[in-house]
Design a protein around this motif. Structure first.
Motif, PDB file in Angstrom:
ATOM      1  N   PHE A   1      -0.736   3.057 -41.189  1.00 41.83           N
ATOM      2  CA  PHE A   1      -0.514   2.099 -42.275  1.00 41.83           C
ATOM      3  C   PHE A   1      -1.130   0.746 -41.900  1.00 41.83           C
ATOM      4  N   LEU A   2      -0.799   0.288 -40.697  1.00 36.88           N
ATOM      5  CA  LEU A   2      -1.289  -1.025 -40.263  1.00 36.88           C
ATOM      6  C   LEU A   2      -2.809  -1.042 -40.170  1.00 36.88           C
TER       7      LEU A   2
ATOM      8  N   PHE B   1      -8.444  -2.759 -45.030  1.00 34.52           N
ATOM      9  CA  PHE B   1      -8.550  -3.163 -46.427  1.00 34.52           C
ATOM     10  C   PHE B   1      -8.721  -4.679 -46.555  1.00 34.52           C
ATOM     11  N   LEU B   2      -7.919  -5.413 -45.814  1.00 31.20           N
ATOM     12  CA  LEU B   2      -7.976  -6.881 -45.890  1.00 31.20           C
ATOM     13  C   LEU B   2      -9.304  -7.407 -45.367  1.00 31.20           C
ATOM     14  N   LYS B   3      -9.829  -6.730 -44.346  1.00 34.43           N
ATOM     15  CA  LYS B   3     -11.112  -7.190 -43.794  1.00 34.43           C
ATOM     16  C   LYS B   3     -12.202  -7.116 -44.852  1.00 34.43           C
TER      17      LYS B   3
ATOM     18  N   ALA C   1      -6.472 -13.595 -46.831  1.00 37.07           N
ATOM     19  CA  ALA C   1      -6.586 -12.253 -46.244  1.00 37.07           C
ATOM     20  C   ALA C   1      -6.626 -12.354 -44.719  1.00 37.07           C
ATOM     21  N   GLN C   2      -7.383 -13.321 -44.247  1.00 35.09           N
ATOM     22  CA  GLN C   2      -7.478 -13.560 -42.800  1.00 35.09           C
ATOM     23  C   GLN C   2      -6.105 -13.876 -42.192  1.00 35.09           C
TER      24      GLN C   2
ATOM     25  N   VAL D   1      -3.783 -13.067 -52.896  1.00 36.31           N
ATOM     26  CA  VAL D   1      -4.033 -11.704 -52.405  1.00 36.31           C
ATOM     27  C   VAL D   1      -3.390 -10.636 -53.255  1.00 36.31           C
TER      28      VAL D   1
ATOM     29  N   VAL E   1      -0.255  -9.446 -39.601  1.00 37.30           N
ATOM     30  CA  VAL E   1      -0.084  -8.006 -39.387  1.00 37.30           C
ATOM     31  C   VAL E   1      -0.399  -7.647 -37.938  1.00 37.30           C
ATOM     32  N   GLN E   2      -1.468  -8.229 -37.423  1.00 39.66           N
ATOM     33  CA  GLN E   2      -1.841  -7.914 -36.038  1.00 39.66           C
ATOM     34  C   GLN E   2      -0.803  -8.433 -35.046  1.00 39.66           C
TER      35      GLN E   2
ATOM     36  N   LEU F   1      -4.251  -1.172 -43.630  1.00 34.80           N
ATOM     37  CA  LEU F   1      -4.037  -2.479 -44.237  1.00 34.80           C
ATOM     38  C   LEU F   1      -5.049  -3.491 -43.698  1.00 34.80           C
ATOM     39  N   VAL F   2      -5.184  -3.512 -42.390  1.00 36.64           N
ATOM     40  CA  VAL F   2      -6.122  -4.469 -41.790  1.00 36.64           C
ATOM     41  C   VAL F   2      -7.548  -4.169 -42.255  1.00 36.64           C
TER      42      VAL F   2
ATOM     43  N   LEU G   1       0.231  -5.552 -53.183  1.00 32.15           N
ATOM     44  CA  LEU G   1      -1.134  -5.132 -52.893  1.00 32.15           C
ATOM     45  C   LEU G   1      -1.072  -3.667 -52.499  1.00 32.15           C
TER      46      LEU G   1
ATOM     47  N   LEU H   1       1.588  -3.305 -49.758  1.00 37.08           N
ATOM     48  CA  LEU H   1       2.085  -4.509 -49.099  1.00 37.08           C
ATOM     49  C   LEU H   1       2.839  -5.332 -50.133  1.00 37.08           C
TER      50      LEU H   1
ATOM     51  N   LYS I   1     -11.870  -8.043 -47.732  1.00 37.41           N
ATOM     52  CA  LYS I   1     -11.724  -9.217 -48.614  1.00 37.41           C
ATOM     53  C   LYS I   1     -12.171 -10.502 -47.936  1.00 37.41           C
ATOM     54  N   VAL I   2     -12.414 -10.400 -46.652  1.00 37.17           N
ATOM     55  CA  VAL I   2     -12.733 -11.633 -45.911  1.00 37.17           C
ATOM     56  C   VAL I   2     -14.207 -12.000 -46.090  1.00 37.17           C
TER      57      VAL I   2
ATOM     58  N   THR J   1      -9.057 -16.493 -51.367  1.00 35.49           N
ATOM     59  CA  THR J   1      -8.639 -15.131 -51.056  1.00 35.49           C
ATOM     60  C   THR J   1      -9.024 -14.730 -49.629  1.00 35.49           C
ATOM     61  N   ALA J   2     -10.259 -15.037 -49.256  1.00 38.63           N
ATOM     62  CA  ALA J   2     -10.728 -14.631 -47.929  1.00 38.63           C
ATOM     63  C   ALA J   2      -9.867 -15.259 -46.838  1.00 38.63           C
TER      64      ALA J   2
ATOM     65  N   VAL K   1      -3.180 -13.027 -43.429  1.00 41.65           N
ATOM     66  CA  VAL K   1      -2.326 -11.836 -43.471  1.00 41.65           C
ATOM     67  C   VAL K   1      -2.720 -10.884 -42.340  1.00 41.65           C
ATOM     68  N   ILE K   2      -4.027 -10.778 -42.076  1.00 44.30           N
ATOM     69  CA  ILE K   2      -4.483  -9.950 -40.950  1.00 44.30           C
ATOM     70  C   ILE K   2      -3.855 -10.463 -39.647  1.00 44.30           C
TER      71      ILE K   2
END
Ligand SMILES: Nc1nc2c(ncn2[C@@H]2O[C@H](COP(=O)(O)OP(=O)(O)OP(=O)(O)O)[C@@H](O)[C@H]2O)c(=O)[nH]1
Ligand SMILES: [Mg+2]
Lengths: 181, 288
Positions: free
Chosen positions: B276-277, B283-285, A163-164, A23, A170-171, B280-281, A55, A63, B287-288, A159-160, A166-167
């Motif tokens: 921010f959160l 942005f990451l989505k 990313a999932q 990532v 974060v959540q 970030l989420v 990132l 990040l 990439k999914v 990567t996907a 990390v989401i």
């Protein structure tokens, strides 16, 4: 600059360096060296200092990802990192029951040093003889599915998938911070 | 799901703890690795019901318990077989024979001791072995006395009696680690005096090596006791922070990795904003 710092930890060969590389937008600081003794059985190269990945997703938002060294000695470096982290993910290779106890030790150390949220990421679930999530949770000391950190499956090479994960982290952190305010 | 692996990777005490905590029902098979001298290998079977051990044996022919009874000379093989046929399908054989008045409660206890405690405890010394837990295997009424033992009790007994700890050496907690209690109040297990002494130090602060010194125990002994407390679910290994190394010149300093800013503040991470959160989420989505 607003920065969120995540720590990626786990036993030797769990996929920490690969996870961060997958990532990160910068060339990850490579501190991998030839592994010594025990780790050699598992892999040829191991991380000797911390991995660092980054990132940037906004003009003033980034990040930072820190990966702990493979052959863990819990020293002041760990402590500095943990103290500054917003959350961490514990990577556990699902096909290597030998390392489950080490994963537990790392988890104990982390939890003692820092109260920040954590999730567990199961890597290598695509490998032969991988254990399923429920049994790994048991092996890590979580008999009750309702009373354990979130558990996600992640392939550190994709990567996907990273990313999932990390989401999810974060959540989880987010919901925690909302709950306490 | 079946669980498989090698005891050198995931030891028998760990396995027992997992099966107990997971309330598992099924058959655990342990296959010893080929003996280099005799080229022999053996199967051991241990049956679990809701996390507890209900029977053990080295064959799947449903006649192990009958053989044990015959060995004791209490009844001939044929006589037991014939009586067994009159047992109700769901009743453990041992219990059925007791109900028929052919075995006493004491004899059942003795059988269970021989079948489970003795056989299973011997397995803790195995240097390695392949294991498989099959949750679909039926509960073998013909092998059951009707008595049960918790996996914890068997582990505790087995490890207390263990002379050669080589097989488990790698699994023992590090002498530099402390122990931390994972139960509220005092343990309900019956601990022996040494175990109690080590238990008193489960506050996560004193290294096992120092505990050993305080108690006048060899370090290895303290590690073994600590391991017993861990695999019986009373404590957890807590690594302590290593003392600062005299030289860390060959390590990359995390401060050079942009931590400089952060380490000026005393402790804890500065909270990040909701936006921010969200960003970030988002942005990451992508990439999914
Ligand atoms: N098949 C598969 N391979 C993976 C997965 N995750 C990581 N790997 C591979 O596992 C190997 C070890 O990964 P590393 O990233 O070096 O592990 P590490 O945790 O940094 O290792 P240390 O620094 O030695 O502790 C690499 O070859 C990765 O490509 C996964 O989910 N599936
Ligand atoms: Mg690495």
């Amino acid at each position: 600059m607003e920065i969120m710092r995540l720590v990626v930890t786990g036993p030797v060969g769990a996929g920490k360096s690969t996870f961060i590389r997958s990532v990160s937008e910068i060339e990850v600081v490579d501190t991998d060296r030839r592994a010594t003794d025990e780790a050699l059985l598992i892999k040829k190269r191991t991380t000797v200092a911390f991995d660092f990945g980054r990132l940037q997703f906004g003009p003033d938002m980034a990040l930072h990802l820190y990966g702990t060294p493979g052959q863990s000695r819990f020293d002041f470096m760990w402590d500095i990192l943990i103290q500054k982290a917003h959350a961490y993910i514990l990577l556990v290779a699902a096909h290597r029951p030998h390392e489950f106890r080490e994963a537990r030790r790392i988890m104990m150390f982390m939890q003692q040093r820092s109260p920040v949220p954590m999730i567990i990421g199961l890597t290598h679930t695509d490998c032969p003889n991988a254990w399923d999530a429920a049994n790994i949770a048991l092996a890590l000391g979580y008999p009750n599915p309702n009373r354990r950190p979130p558990l996600v499956t992640v392939n550190a090479n994709e990567t996907a998938s990273v990313a999932q994960a990390v989401i999810a982290l974060v959540q989880h952190t987010w919901s925690g911070s909302l709950a306490t305010t | 799901m079946t669980v498989t692996g090698y005891l050198a990777d995931f030891s028998l005490p760990e396995l027992f703890q997992l099966l107990e905590q997971g309330n598992k029902t099924g058959l655990l098979t342990i296959c010893t690795l080929t003996d280099t001298l005799t080229a022999e290998r053996f199967n051991h079977h241990i049956w679990f019901s809701q996390g507890q051990i209900v029977a053990a044996g080295n064959a799947l022919d449903q006649r192990g318990l009958m053989r044990l009874i015959a060995q004791r000379g209490w009844m001939g093989d044929n006589a037991v077989s014939r009586l067994a046929q009159t047992c109700q399908i769901n009743t453990p054989l041992g219990l059925c024979l007791k109900n028929q008045g052919v075995l006493t409660a004491e004899q059942l206890k003795l059988l269970f001791y021989t079948q489970v405690m003795r056989q299973v405890c011997a397995l803790f010394a195995l240097p390695d072995g392949w294991f498989q837990f099959d949750p679909k295997a039926p509960t073998p009424r013909a092998e059951m006395t009707g008595l049960i033992a918790t996996a914890t009790d068997v582990t505790l007994a087995g490890l207390r009696a263990l002379k050669d700890w080589n097989a488990l050496a790698e699994k023992l907690p590090d002498p530099s680690s402390a122990l931390v209690s994972t139960v509220e109040g005092k343990p309900s297990l019956r601990l022996n005096p040494n175990e109690w002494q080590v238990w008193e130090f489960t506050n996560g602060t004193m290294a096992l090596a120092d505990v050993a010194k305080q108690l006048n125990l060899p370090v290895a002994k303290a590690q073994q006791i600590a391991f017993r407390l861990i695999v019986t679910g009373l404590a957890e290994e807590m690594p302590l922070m290593a003392t600062p190394p005299t030289s860390s010149a060959n390590l990359i300093d995390p401060e050079s990795l942009e931590l400089g800013v952060a380490s000026t503040t005393s402790s804890g991470a500065a909270p990040v904003s909701n936006s921010f959160l969200q960003n970030l989420v988002g942005f990451l989505k992508g990439k999914v």
